[in-house]
Design a protein around this motif. Sequence first.
Motif, PDB file in Angstrom:
ATOM      1  N   GLY A  37     -11.013   0.654  -8.300  1.00 46.68           N
ATOM      2  CA  GLY A  37      -9.995   0.573  -7.248  1.00 46.68           C
ATOM      3  C   GLY A  37      -9.784  -0.881  -6.881  1.00 46.68           C
ATOM      4  O   GLY A  37     -10.740  -1.565  -6.512  1.00 46.68           O
ATOM      5  N   GLU A  47      -8.313   1.902 -12.071  1.00 51.24           N
ATOM      6  CA  GLU A  47      -7.484   2.076 -10.867  1.00 51.24           C
ATOM      7  C   GLU A  47      -6.445   3.149 -11.168  1.00 51.24           C
ATOM      8  O   GLU A  47      -5.946   3.238 -12.282  1.00 51.24           O
ATOM      9  CB  GLU A  47      -6.855   0.711 -10.544  1.00 51.24           C
ATOM     10  N   PRO A  97       0.813  -1.219   0.000  1.00 52.65           N
ATOM     11  CA  PRO A  97       0.000   0.000   0.000  1.00 52.65           C
ATOM     12  C   PRO A  97       0.850   1.275   0.000  1.00 52.65           C
ATOM     13  O   PRO A  97       1.915   1.302   0.607  1.00 52.65           O
ATOM     14  CB  PRO A  97      -0.769  -0.076   1.317  1.00 52.65           C
ATOM     15  N   TYR A 109      -2.577   7.020  -2.076  1.00 49.66           N
ATOM     16  CA  TYR A 109      -3.963   6.743  -2.496  1.00 49.66           C
ATOM     17  C   TYR A 109      -4.789   6.113  -1.387  1.00 49.66           C
ATOM     18  O   TYR A 109      -5.742   5.394  -1.667  1.00 49.66           O
ATOM     19  CB  TYR A 109      -3.971   5.825  -3.723  1.00 49.66           C
ATOM     20  N   ASP A 134      -3.498   3.522  -9.510  1.00 57.01           N
ATOM     21  CA  ASP A 134      -2.135   3.131  -9.183  1.00 57.01           C
ATOM     22  C   ASP A 134      -1.550   2.237 -10.282  1.00 57.01           C
ATOM     23  O   ASP A 134      -1.923   1.072 -10.421  1.00 57.01           O
ATOM     24  CB  ASP A 134      -2.140   2.406  -7.832  1.00 57.01           C
ATOM     25  N   GLN A 170      -4.380   3.531   0.519  1.00 55.30           N
ATOM     26  CA  GLN A 170      -4.558   2.103   0.235  1.00 55.30           C
ATOM     27  C   GLN A 170      -4.450   1.245   1.480  1.00 55.30           C
ATOM     28  O   GLN A 170      -4.076   1.713   2.560  1.00 55.30           O
ATOM     29  CB  GLN A 170      -3.518   1.648  -0.790  1.00 55.30           C
ATOM     30  N   ASN A 178       0.189  -5.576   5.480  1.00 54.09           N
ATOM     31  CA  ASN A 178       0.118  -4.268   4.826  1.00 54.09           C
ATOM     32  C   ASN A 178       1.409  -3.452   5.023  1.00 54.09           C
ATOM     33  O   ASN A 178       1.667  -2.531   4.248  1.00 54.09           O
ATOM     34  CB  ASN A 178      -1.085  -3.480   5.348  1.00 54.09           C
ATOM     35  N   ASP A 184      -6.850  -2.418  -4.900  1.00 56.19           N
ATOM     36  CA  ASP A 184      -5.657  -2.795  -4.127  1.00 56.19           C
ATOM     37  C   ASP A 184      -5.846  -4.125  -3.421  1.00 56.19           C
ATOM     38  O   ASP A 184      -4.881  -4.729  -2.968  1.00 56.19           O
ATOM     39  CB  ASP A 184      -5.170  -1.698  -3.162  1.00 56.19           C
TER      40      ASP A 184
END
Lengths: 345, 345
Positions: free
Chosen positions: A138, A160, A102, A106, A162, A108, A275, A140
């Motif tokens: 989106g 998305e 992440p 954004y 990213d 995430q 994460n 993630d």
Amino acid sequence: MSETERIKRQILRALKLRPQTFWELINHQDGHIAAFFEALQSLLAEGTVLYQGHRFRLVREVELHPLADTLCETCGLGVVLRGYWEGIYRRFLEVTQDRPLPTSDYDQGFVRPVDTVRRVAYIYQRGDLEETDIFILGDDDLLSVAMGLTRMPRRVVVVEIDQRLNRFIQEFAQREGLKNLEVYDYNVVEALPDSLKGAFEVFVTDPVETRKGLRLFVGRCLEALRGPGAAGYMGFTHREASLQKWFEFEKFILSAGLVITDILRDFAIYPERENQWEHFYETYEIMRKLELPLPEVDWYKSSFVRFEVVEGPRVPEFEPPRDLRELYFDEESWATPLPSYLKGP
Amino acid sequence: MSETERIKRQILRALKLRPQTFWELINHQDGHIAAFFEALQSLLAEGTVLYQGHRFRLVREVELHPLADTLCETCGLGVVLRGYWEGIYRRFLEVTQDRPLPTSDYDQGFVRPVDTVRRVAYIYQRGDLEETDIFILGDDDLLSVAMGLTRMPRRVVVVEIDQRLNRFIQEFAQREGLKNLEVYDYNVVEALPDSLKGAFEVFVTDPVETRKGLRLFVGRCLEALRGPGAAGYMGFTHREASLQKWFEFEKFILSAGLVITDILRDFAIYPERENQWEHFYETYEIMRKLELPLPEVDWYKSSFVRFEVVEGPRVPEFEPPRDLRELYFDEESWATPLPSYLKGP
């Protein structure tokens, strides 16, 4: 996909498992008894199904996977990944080992892999996965990857912002030869391309939970839906959204012509360790309020909510936020990291 | 009971179990992070709780039962009755052995005993059981008995038309010495007694699912609620209620100032054998449509829905049905028995 179409498919995949009585079969579909009866009648009339000795049976081959049940046997409510779904889960763990981590740019954070696959399984239970066109705003969580592994959807489109994620998903699709998994660079504040409007039967999103963010994310998703019978799924927390916010959001959803069909509290858990977002906490609002250690347990959870279009959808007015600060922050975003471009010098 | 009051109690019963960190504790309550923080601050300020070594601990005794968790360990979603709750379930089975059986005169039918106790446990999870005033409209499930066994609510009031049930519940209350379990003979088409209006923090009902029946049952329940923070629970099926009906009903609920917080699909199952209602099927609409055997599996299921008052409640206009036929029947009631007084000569 109309409601009847969904019920028919739920019936057919159950019958592909084995012939069943009326009362067994009604347990494998989501319609009310009159709609279920109508779907059955239609399958009998078109000669796909036969009723004999109080059992319904398939007369011809149908291109659906036999029902792969996922209902939790302990409590009868949640999702358990067994058999077919356990295989999907194992493969998902393999192919996402080197996922991008992440970024605070954004907001995430991904849910546990088991929860991503459970979400797909729940979407499947509802009849919204197989042979449908799915829009993901989106990703993630890499839901598209889990869906891709099932090879069930007709088409999955990810939009998305990213590019790291987009490359990751594209490379996965290429490796697996999935031609119906498309990925587009897309910033939610921009208008949705016309080619994606009204083109989908299902959307899935995990919106930013500011008032403006919610309406923006879900507004875009509503624009992508085809019409009555289409369904939407979203993650929605109690952590950063008050009941007042839920209330306003539900009014928004109903005004769009959708009914809320499922609200599963704390369906998904965001794992702290995987994460690797310890540094996010430095700028969290909550860390300024109380002297707190970094979490020693997973605490960020998200409910899974399903809607279904009854009328329209009529996309209500929604106003894109003035800037990224307004997109990501309001008085309830106490566990949202400050993106690098909003930090002072 | 305000939202803050509920969160405080959820915190206190968790701390009664053991001292906990911020991140452990946030998992044991339903508020958003800012509301949770506020409740904690208030408990610290009033000297009930102390924060030391990154753990919160109780400083003085509180009159709550230590948290008795019921979250399903297999899937993390449903309810499992273990420990304390297993004891309640066993006693519930004992004391309801000779329960009155359903009569078609009031469209009755009860859910499995395990589901009744699971409903009580879910209400408990949400902080709506202990030290609350609870209003139950219609109680063929004997929910009041399960609640009575916990001795947790401050007051439970049952209003019910069937005098057999009322006698049964009263005798139970007498035997157990439960002075705060009250039962009144009440027909839902009559106005609610003034003394019961605005007097409760929680309602529970299993409404008749015709359009008029839904609004009538839930309208009466809304009249019984005290104000913001109060919660409502109801069983609602997909079997005899279409999504169009759900849609209209959700608009009704939101217009009353309540947010929908949980929708748990097929939470409760109506057991065919225990209900002994084989003869009901003779007059079911569905039995006229197709040559069907009596069910060999349980098929009548009901979702469990929770609301919470955000504003008001403002009880919307609802019109009592003209007669009992209009109360019990509309074009979707395909599995509702014809009451004896509506049968022809």
